[in-house]
Design a protein around this motif. Structure first.
Motif, short mmCIF file in Angstrom:
data_model
loop_
_atom_site.label_atom_id
_atom_site.label_comp_id
_atom_site.label_asym_id
_atom_site.label_seq_id
_atom_site.Cartn_x
_atom_site.Cartn_y
_atom_site.Cartn_z
N LYS A 156 -36.30 33.04 46.52
CA LYS A 156 -36.11 33.57 44.66
C LYS A 156 -36.70 35.61 45.00
N CYS A 157 -37.95 35.39 45.71
CA CYS A 157 -38.49 35.92 45.47
C CYS A 157 -37.96 37.42 46.83
N CYS A 158 -37.51 37.19 47.75
CA CYS A 158 -36.35 38.01 48.39
C CYS A 158 -35.62 38.53 47.41
N ILE A 159 -34.72 37.83 46.58
CA ILE A 159 -33.52 38.64 46.17
C ILE A 159 -33.86 38.97 44.59
N ALA A 160 -35.27 39.06 44.04
CA ALA A 160 -35.79 39.84 42.94
C ALA A 160 -35.62 41.41 43.71
N PHE A 161 -36.96 40.79 44.67
CA PHE A 161 -37.19 42.43 45.26
C PHE A 161 -35.76 42.82 45.57
N LEU A 162 -34.85 42.62 45.58
CA LEU A 162 -32.91 43.29 46.33
C LEU A 162 -32.18 43.78 44.84
N GLU A 163 -32.85 43.26 43.90
CA GLU A 163 -32.13 42.98 42.50
C GLU A 163 -33.12 44.30 41.75
N MET A 164 -34.77 44.43 42.14
CA MET A 164 -35.46 45.64 41.61
C MET A 164 -34.47 47.24 42.63
N VAL A 165 -34.13 46.74 43.98
CA VAL A 165 -34.01 47.38 44.64
C VAL A 165 -32.71 48.52 44.26
N ALA A 166 -31.39 47.68 43.66
CA ALA A 166 -30.63 47.83 42.80
C ALA A 166 -30.79 48.25 42.12
N ASN A 167 -31.37 47.97 40.51
CA ASN A 167 -31.68 48.56 39.04
C ASN A 167 -32.15 49.74 39.32
N ASN A 168 -33.50 49.61 39.96
CA ASN A 168 -33.72 50.89 40.09
C ASN A 168 -33.41 52.36 41.05
N HIS A 169 -32.07 51.95 41.88
CA HIS A 169 -31.10 53.26 42.51
C HIS A 169 -31.99 53.19 43.10
N LEU A 170 -32.32 53.10 44.36
CA LEU A 170 -33.37 53.34 45.10
C LEU A 170 -31.79 53.37 46.50
N ASP A 171 -32.43 54.29 47.06
CA ASP A 171 -31.48 54.37 48.16
C ASP A 171 -32.13 53.75 49.41
N GLY A 172 -32.70 53.11 49.68
CA GLY A 172 -33.35 51.85 49.72
C GLY A 172 -34.64 51.44 50.50
N PHE A 173 -34.58 50.90 51.04
CA PHE A 173 -36.64 50.32 51.49
C PHE A 173 -36.73 50.15 53.32
N TRP A 174 -38.27 49.06 53.01
CA TRP A 174 -38.65 49.60 54.36
C TRP A 174 -39.38 48.29 53.81
N ILE A 175 -39.33 47.40 55.37
CA ILE A 175 -40.48 46.65 55.71
C ILE A 175 -41.63 47.07 56.30
N HIS A 176 -42.68 46.47 55.86
CA HIS A 176 -43.82 46.44 56.37
C HIS A 176 -44.67 44.95 57.21
N LEU A 177 -44.77 44.41 58.08
CA LEU A 177 -44.85 43.60 59.02
C LEU A 177 -46.26 43.86 59.44
N ASP A 178 -46.91 42.84 59.19
CA ASP A 178 -48.60 43.00 59.92
C ASP A 178 -48.33 41.26 60.22
N VAL A 179 -48.21 41.44 61.23
CA VAL A 179 -48.53 39.71 61.91
C VAL A 179 -49.96 38.70 61.72
N ASP A 180 -50.81 39.15 61.25
CA ASP A 180 -51.42 38.12 60.20
C ASP A 180 -51.01 37.92 59.42
N VAL A 181 -50.11 38.31 58.57
CA VAL A 181 -49.19 36.84 57.32
C VAL A 181 -48.89 36.07 57.85
N LEU A 182 -49.09 35.84 59.40
CA LEU A 182 -48.53 34.55 59.76
C LEU A 182 -49.88 33.31 59.69
#
Length: 309
Positions: free
Chosen positions: A213-239
């Motif tokens: 649900k969180c990820c879908i909300a992000f993608l909806e924001m990308v669409a609603n704000n007419h963004l050109d795309g998005f980037w993912i930052h992964l710091d492995v300490d999130v694991l």
């Protein structure tokens, strides 16, 4: 043994090696952070064999130093800014070529160059996966390292030496940022980010909301704000620390690989995903490679499945 997976991938994939450790302090006197060896370490454990990149580009960073820049109050500010400019040029070329870009750090200060590249190409969002918010100023930092301030810098805070390189700051608008999976329990850091326009989903809130649900909300924001795309930052300490303790700033708990797979399965199937970066895994802290092997299997499969969909 590392498992191999074969996918009929349509997207071109480029690996960009940006192994800077300029944003971290010495783990002990006279020793520089080992994250600079991450590209070669992942190659050793067949990460590149699994991804089968169409091209690999490498940008050597400036020499490591513990220098604190007096003007900005941030370690190695000028060297990081110089490196970010060079990063930006390489990443822009990759994104313009319609390749999916996998950036391998390095520490989290490489986010500056990544987001600066995208700012020069259009209006992009950021899905920021990190065990910490990295949304603090030099006054709040005990280390003065940019790797703990990178999200603040990318969104236009801290000194303009880093937050406004080439007059491009902020590199990403706060309302277009999802800061996800953090287990930040210091109230002053939590309040700082909660008072911003960043969409903040700490680990507890993420699980309450639901990963998908969180990820879908992000993608909806990308669409609603007419963004050109998005980037993912992964710091492995999130694991979760039990599956990835090879990081400089450990904390109990964290995402499971199942949760990370769920996140990436949603995000990477979006045609708006232009790339991602992987940071902080320190080979010196995983001498046998046992944690790296698990990471390579999980990430290799997730990336290939995502961009093949």
């Amino acid at each position: 043994m590392v498992a191999h997976f074969v996918f009929n991938r349509m997207a071109k994939l480029i690996i960009l090696e940006f192994p800077s450790n300029l944003g971290l302090i010495e783990p002990k006197p006279g020793y520089e952070p080992g994250v600079k060896r991450l590209p070669g370490w992942l190659r050793k454990f067949q990460f590149y064999d699994i991804l089968k990149p169409d091209q690999v580009l490498t940008l050597s960073p400036p020499p490591y130093s513990m220098h604190i820049d007096k003007e900005s109050g941030i370690r190695n500010a000028e060297a990081i800014a110089e490196y970010a400019i060079n990063q930006s040029e390489l990443l822009q070329t990759s994104v313009q070529g319609k390749s999916f870009s996998v950036v391998i750090g390095g520490d989290c200060s490489i986010l500056i160059g990544s987001m600066m590249a995208l700012k020069q190409l259009g209006n992009y969002g950021l899905f920021f996966l990190d065990g910490h918010t990295d949304y603090m100023w030099p006054e709040l930092s005990g280390t003065k390292g940019a790797a703990g301030m990178d999200l603040a810098i990318a969104t236009g805070h801290c000194h303009p030496k880093l937050s406004d390189i080439l007059n491009q700051g902020p590199y990403v608008n706060e309302q277009n940022v999802w800061c996800v999976g953090n287990r930040e329990y210091d109230e002053k850091y939590v309040k700082t980010i909660e008072d911003s326009d960043i969409n903040y989903f700490g680990l507890d809130k993420l699980r309450e909301t639901g990963v998908v649900k969180c990820c879908i909300a992000f993608l909806e924001m990308v669409a609603n704000n007419h963004l050109d795309g998005f980037w993912i930052h992964l710091d492995v300490d999130v694991l979760d620390d039990e599956i990835m303790p090879a990081v400089d700033s450990r904390a109990a708990g964290g995402l499971s690989y199942r949760e990370l797979r769920e996140i990436l399965s949603v995000l990477l199937t979006s045609k708006k995903a232009v790339g991602m970066e992987i940071t902080i895994l320190d080979p010196d802290l995983d001498p046998t490679g046992i944690y790296t092997k698990g990471f390579v299997n999980e990430m290799g499969r997730s990336i290939n499945e995502g961009i093949s969909s």
